[in-house]
Design a protein around this motif. Structure first.
Motif, PDB file in Angstrom:
ATOM      1  N   ARG A   7       0.839  -1.187   0.000  1.00 12.64           N
ATOM      2  CA  ARG A   7       0.000   0.000   0.000  1.00 12.64           C
ATOM      3  C   ARG A   7       0.880   1.244   0.000  1.00 12.64           C
ATOM      4  O   ARG A   7       2.001   1.224   0.529  1.00 12.64           O
ATOM      5  N   PRO A   8       0.404   2.336  -0.574  1.00 14.66           N
ATOM      6  CA  PRO A   8       1.196   3.571  -0.540  1.00 14.66           C
ATOM      7  C   PRO A   8       1.296   4.132   0.861  1.00 14.66           C
ATOM      8  O   PRO A   8       0.427   3.893   1.716  1.00 14.66           O
ATOM      9  N   ASN A   9       2.380   4.873   1.100  1.00 15.41           N
ATOM     10  CA  ASN A   9       2.645   5.531   2.387  1.00 15.41           C
ATOM     11  C   ASN A   9       2.746   4.526   3.533  1.00 15.41           C
ATOM     12  O   ASN A   9       2.293   4.777   4.648  1.00 15.41           O
ATOM     13  N   THR A  10       3.326   3.375   3.256  1.00 18.21           N
ATOM     14  CA  THR A  10       3.594   2.367   4.279  1.00 18.21           C
ATOM     15  C   THR A  10       5.055   1.943   4.175  1.00 18.21           C
ATOM     16  O   THR A  10       5.719   2.190   3.165  1.00 18.21           O
ATOM     17  N   HIS A  11       5.540   1.296   5.213  1.00 14.59           N
ATOM     18  CA  HIS A  11       6.916   0.802   5.236  1.00 14.59           C
ATOM     19  C   HIS A  11       6.925  -0.688   4.880  1.00 14.59           C
ATOM     20  O   HIS A  11       6.073  -1.457   5.353  1.00 14.59           O
ATOM     21  N   VAL A  12       7.887  -1.061   4.038  1.00 13.11           N
ATOM     22  CA  VAL A  12       8.060  -2.455   3.649  1.00 13.11           C
ATOM     23  C   VAL A  12       9.504  -2.857   3.925  1.00 13.11           C
ATOM     24  O   VAL A  12      10.398  -2.007   4.086  1.00 13.11           O
ATOM     25  N   HIS A  24      12.107   0.557   3.776  1.00  9.31           N
ATOM     26  CA  HIS A  24      11.857   1.742   2.963  1.00  9.31           C
ATOM     27  C   HIS A  24      10.400   2.149   3.085  1.00  9.31           C
ATOM     28  O   HIS A  24       9.509   1.302   3.290  1.00  9.31           O
ATOM     29  N   ASP A  25      10.182   3.438   2.927  1.00 11.96           N
ATOM     30  CA  ASP A  25       8.835   4.013   2.938  1.00 11.96           C
ATOM     31  C   ASP A  25       8.343   4.114   1.501  1.00 11.96           C
ATOM     32  O   ASP A  25       8.996   4.747   0.660  1.00 11.96           O
ATOM     33  N   ILE A  26       7.217   3.485   1.233  1.00  7.17           N
ATOM     34  CA  ILE A  26       6.674   3.456  -0.132  1.00  7.17           C
ATOM     35  C   ILE A  26       5.835   4.708  -0.337  1.00  7.17           C
ATOM     36  O   ILE A  26       4.633   4.748  -0.023  1.00  7.17           O
ATOM     37  N   LYS A  27       6.481   5.744  -0.846  1.00 12.89           N
ATOM     38  CA  LYS A  27       5.782   6.976  -1.213  1.00 12.89           C
ATOM     39  C   LYS A  27       5.605   7.006  -2.720  1.00 12.89           C
ATOM     40  O   LYS A  27       6.546   6.723  -3.460  1.00 12.89           O
ATOM     41  N   PRO A  28       4.427   7.341  -3.208  1.00 13.95           N
ATOM     42  CA  PRO A  28       4.206   7.339  -4.659  1.00 13.95           C
ATOM     43  C   PRO A  28       5.128   8.334  -5.364  1.00 13.95           C
ATOM     44  O   PRO A  28       5.527   9.364  -4.816  1.00 13.95           O
ATOM     45  N   ASN A  29       5.490   7.979  -6.607  1.00 21.91           N
ATOM     46  CA  ASN A  29       6.282   8.827  -7.500  1.00 21.91           C
ATOM     47  C   ASN A  29       7.664   9.146  -6.929  1.00 21.91           C
ATOM     48  O   ASN A  29       8.174  10.256  -7.082  1.00 21.91           O
ATOM     49  N   THR A  30       8.260   8.182  -6.248  1.00 21.89           N
ATOM     50  CA  THR A  30       9.621   8.342  -5.741  1.00 21.89           C
ATOM     51  C   THR A  30      10.466   7.162  -6.190  1.00 21.89           C
ATOM     52  O   THR A  30       9.955   6.164  -6.732  1.00 21.89           O
ATOM     53  N   THR A  31      11.765   7.269  -5.972  1.00 22.42           N
ATOM     54  CA  THR A  31      12.715   6.232  -6.377  1.00 22.42           C
ATOM     55  C   THR A  31      13.369   5.641  -5.137  1.00 22.42           C
ATOM     56  O   THR A  31      13.774   6.368  -4.233  1.00 22.42           O
ATOM     57  N   ILE A  32      13.480   4.327  -5.111  1.00 24.65           N
ATOM     58  CA  ILE A  32      14.136   3.613  -4.017  1.00 24.65           C
ATOM     59  C   ILE A  32      15.460   3.076  -4.534  1.00 24.65           C
ATOM     60  O   ILE A  32      15.510   2.378  -5.554  1.00 24.65           O
ATOM     61  N   SER A  33      16.532   3.399  -3.849  1.00 27.96           N
ATOM     62  CA  SER A  33      17.867   2.920  -4.199  1.00 27.96           C
ATOM     63  C   SER A  33      18.309   1.892  -3.168  1.00 27.96           C
ATOM     64  O   SER A  33      18.234   2.142  -1.959  1.00 27.96           O
ATOM     65  N   SER A  39      18.220   0.545  -8.511  1.00 33.24           N
ATOM     66  CA  SER A  39      17.116   1.369  -8.011  1.00 33.24           C
ATOM     67  C   SER A  39      15.886   1.109  -8.867  1.00 33.24           C
ATOM     68  O   SER A  39      15.977   0.595  -9.990  1.00 33.24           O
ATOM     69  N   PHE A  40      14.725   1.503  -8.342  1.00 30.87           N
ATOM     70  CA  PHE A  40      13.472   1.290  -9.059  1.00 30.87           C
ATOM     71  C   PHE A  40      12.448   2.296  -8.537  1.00 30.87           C
ATOM     72  O   PHE A  40      12.625   2.905  -7.473  1.00 30.87           O
ATOM     73  N   GLN A  41      11.380   2.467  -9.277  1.00 34.29           N
ATOM     74  CA  GLN A  41      10.298   3.360  -8.912  1.00 34.29           C
ATOM     75  C   GLN A  41       9.337   2.680  -7.934  1.00 34.29           C
ATOM     76  O   GLN A  41       9.052   1.486  -8.057  1.00 34.29           O
ATOM     77  N   THR A  42       8.872   3.435  -6.944  1.00 28.62           N
ATOM     78  CA  THR A  42       7.933   2.872  -5.977  1.00 28.62           C
ATOM     79  C   THR A  42       6.585   2.530  -6.599  1.00 28.62           C
ATOM     80  O   THR A  42       5.883   1.641  -6.106  1.00 28.62           O
ATOM     81  N   ASN A  43       6.235   3.204  -7.691  1.00 30.77           N
ATOM     82  CA  ASN A  43       4.951   2.909  -8.345  1.00 30.77           C
ATOM     83  C   ASN A  43       4.917   1.492  -8.901  1.00 30.77           C
ATOM     84  O   ASN A  43       3.831   0.932  -9.102  1.00 30.77           O
ATOM     85  N   PHE A  44       6.101   0.893  -9.164  1.00 30.35           N
ATOM     86  CA  PHE A  44       6.142  -0.482  -9.674  1.00 30.35           C
ATOM     87  C   PHE A  44       5.781  -1.502  -8.598  1.00 30.35           C
ATOM     88  O   PHE A  44       5.469  -2.653  -8.913  1.00 30.35           O
ATOM     89  N   LEU A  45       5.839  -1.090  -7.301  1.00 26.76           N
ATOM     90  CA  LEU A  45       5.534  -2.012  -6.208  1.00 26.76           C
ATOM     91  C   LEU A  45       4.126  -1.828  -5.650  1.00 26.76           C
ATOM     92  O   LEU A  45       3.564  -2.767  -5.086  1.00 26.76           O
TER      93      LEU A  45
END
Length: 573
Positions: A7-12, A24-33, A39-45
């Motif tokens: 879910r968005p705005n949650t920690h995984v 990491h915190d899954i915030k929409p439209n951000t990148t996780i390294s 690295s990848f876009q959070t929208n893919f998760l």
């Protein structure tokens, strides 16, 4: 219950090929390294399921529109299946021999075919690997895929690869896979993962170096469990025993509270992802006419959501005792709970109460427990709206605080969990009287010395000395009796630790790379209610007699009756 999709705005939690975990915190439209893995876009998760292994792609897949690929299970465990199919059966040690080329082998079959090679003559040399780090880095920058091609080239360029045993080859391949595979596994955030992450990658002293198995032992001895609400019975405000009320002193940043809340089923927020329904086809009669362009349209203002009335839960509650003005529950943010401003939709907001030591011991000295000055309705109507709002907010805050403090001071809790740097006897002297009978008391300490001192305070010798010469209640606690030793029964001190072992034939031993630190000990006892007054036994046990024994018993009984009658006559006279 843990959520099923991200879910968005949650920690995984991301489990990397190296075995370490990253939060990491899954915030929409951000990148996780994730460092060297990419690295990848959070929208893919977002919206994808947990417990899947994903591969990071260099380019977005045109078919799926995602930069991540779910690795199927057959691909993940392909190497394991191949090893199981090609691994020969174990042979007896008597079949060990050597062949004509002078190389010594360990296991051969009946025909003399080599099955397993030894590594006695292998000398580790860095020159065996012909590829340099510059070449490997260039291949990483140019290559595409998950890194398997790079691992295959590294194995091909190793000159002494044919000399390695099966175990050494598998170990070498696993080491390269942990370093170069660009994949990760998504796991939902839970208490054991958070504890391991804090111990290994963060500051372990913030959680008092408590480990996963020690936390499980605390929850087991404290008997924290979900209590279903009673139906068909009127609630009694004075007697709330057996309704799942737990008293906690937590100085681990919220780990102990999170563990208890997870057992009560109030830790994880409910799913908030709306399910998109397909558009329904409208008939000609249901089709709305187009709006008139000449008629002015009123702007549509969004309807605010209805406010949810805050109703505190009556069962399965956690009362936290803290020393500061605000409790330290910083680690609960990983479960989408803000202690400073809790959301009404989170289940923990209605089941968690916080009380300071000052409010518990001396409520009259705390400003939050002081009732605001009452104002008449006429005066209240003459105030401005902002001033009236502040007045109502203060009244509601005072009513809520006063209710929680009164409920806590009334006692009747089902258990006590303590993880604090304060001296345990001073804590238990104040909190044990608030427990009901048969409640469990559990105290955690990183070292054993504080708990040994606490167990001595509730020992049998102290209890006997206290009963023979009880000190006046107004003088408690004293130097000899820092606590009342008659309130707890069967104090024990124990520890538990799970150590990983290497389980190879002939080479079984604990791993030398295990983490050190504090061992962690647990004190456990049971709350008892001392009997008031003395305990006297009543009744005479009669023994059955036969024959001459019965006659002798009758003669003795008649003598006792006669003597008793004479004594009664003397007392009456």
């Amino acid at each position: 219950m843990c959520p099923q999709v991200v879910r968005p705005n949650t920690h995984v939690t991301l489990r990397l090929p190296s075995g370490s975990i990253a939060v990491h915190d899954i915030k929409p439209n951000t990148t996780i390294s994730i460092g060297k893995y990419g690295s990848f876009q959070t929208n893919f998760l977002i919206g994808r399921p947990y417990h899947y292994t994903y591969e990071i792609l260099d380019e977005v897949d045109s078919a799926t529109g995602s930069g991540l690929r779910i690795i199927p299970a057959c691909e993940l465990y392909a190497e394991i299946k191949e090893d199981e199919s090609t691994t020969p059966a174990e042979q007896d040690e008597e079949k060990t021999s050597s062949v004509k080329d002078g190389t010594q082998y360990e296991v051969v079959d009946q025909e003399g075919k080599v099955l397993v090679r030894t590594n006695r003559n292998i000398i580790d040399d860095a020159r065996s690997q012909s590829m340099t780090m510059e070449e490997i880095e260039s291949l990483k920058a140019e290559g595409k895929g998950s890194g398997r091609d790079l691992i295959a080239k590294i194995l091909e360029s190793h000159s002494a690869l044919d000399q390695k045993t099966a175990f050494a080859l598998a170990k070498y391949t696993l080491r390269k896979s942990k370093k170069y595979l660009r994949q990760f596994t998504v796991l939902p955030m839970d208490v054991p993962l958070l504890v391991n992450w804090m111990l290994n990658d963060r500051d372990a002293t913030k959680i008092m170096e408590i480990r996963e198995e020690t936390l499980a032992l605390l929850g087991s001895w404290s008997n924290v469990h979900f209590t279903p609400p009673s139906e068909g019975e009127e609630s009694n405000e004075e007697d709330r025993r057996g309704q799942g009320r737990w008293l906690i002193v937590d100085e681990t940043g919220g780990i102990l509270v999170a563990s208890a809340a997870e057992k009560l089923g109030v830790l994880h927020a409910p799913s908030a992802i709306p399910i998109q329904q397909p558009p329904t086809q409208q008939t000609e009669d249901q089709t709305e006419p187009p709006p008139d362009e000449n008629q002015p349209q009123s702007p549509q203002t969004p309807t605010p959501p209805p406010k949810r009335k805050f109703t505190p839960a009556r069962s399965n509650t956690i009362t936290l005792i803290h020393a500061n003005s605000q409790p330290n529950l910083s680690l609960l943010r990983y479960f989408s709970f803000d202690a400073a401003n809790p959301a009404p939709s989170h289940p923990l907001s209605g089941h968690l109460r916080t009380v300071s030591w000052l409010q518990l011991l001396h409520p009259a000295e705390d400003n939050a427990c002081t009732e605001p000055e009452a104002v008449s309705p006429a005066t209240l109507q003459s105030w401005k709206s902002g001033k009236r709002g502040n007045y109502h907010r203060k009244r509601r805050r005072w009513e809520r605080t006063a209710a929680v403090v009164a409920e806590t001071r009334a006692g009747g809790f089902d258990g006590l969990l303590v993880a604090s740097f304060m001296r345990a006897p001073t804590v238990l002297h104040r909190l044990v009287p608030l427990l009901r009978g048969a409640a469990q008391v559990v105290v955690y300490a990183p070292s054993v010395e504080p708990l040994v001192e606490l167990a001595d305070c509730y020992s049998t010798a102290r209890r006997v000395a206290f009963l023979n010469d009880p000190p006046p209640p107004e003088t408690m606690p004293t130097e000899d009796f820092p606590v009342d030793p008659t309130l707890l029964l069967a104090p024990t001190v124990q520890t538990v630790r799970c150590r990983p072992w290497q389980t190879l034939p002939g080479r079984t031993h604990p791993l030398m790379t295990g983490r050190g630190g504090a061992e962690g000990y647990v004190f456990h006892a049971t709350r008892v209610l001392p009997a008031e007054g003395g305990v006297h036994a009543r009744g005479i046990a009669k023994k059955r007699r036969t024959g001459a024994g019965e006659k002798a018993g009758e003669r003795k009984g008649s003598k006792r009756e006669g003597s008793t009658a004479v004594e009664d006559d003397v007392m009456l006279s």
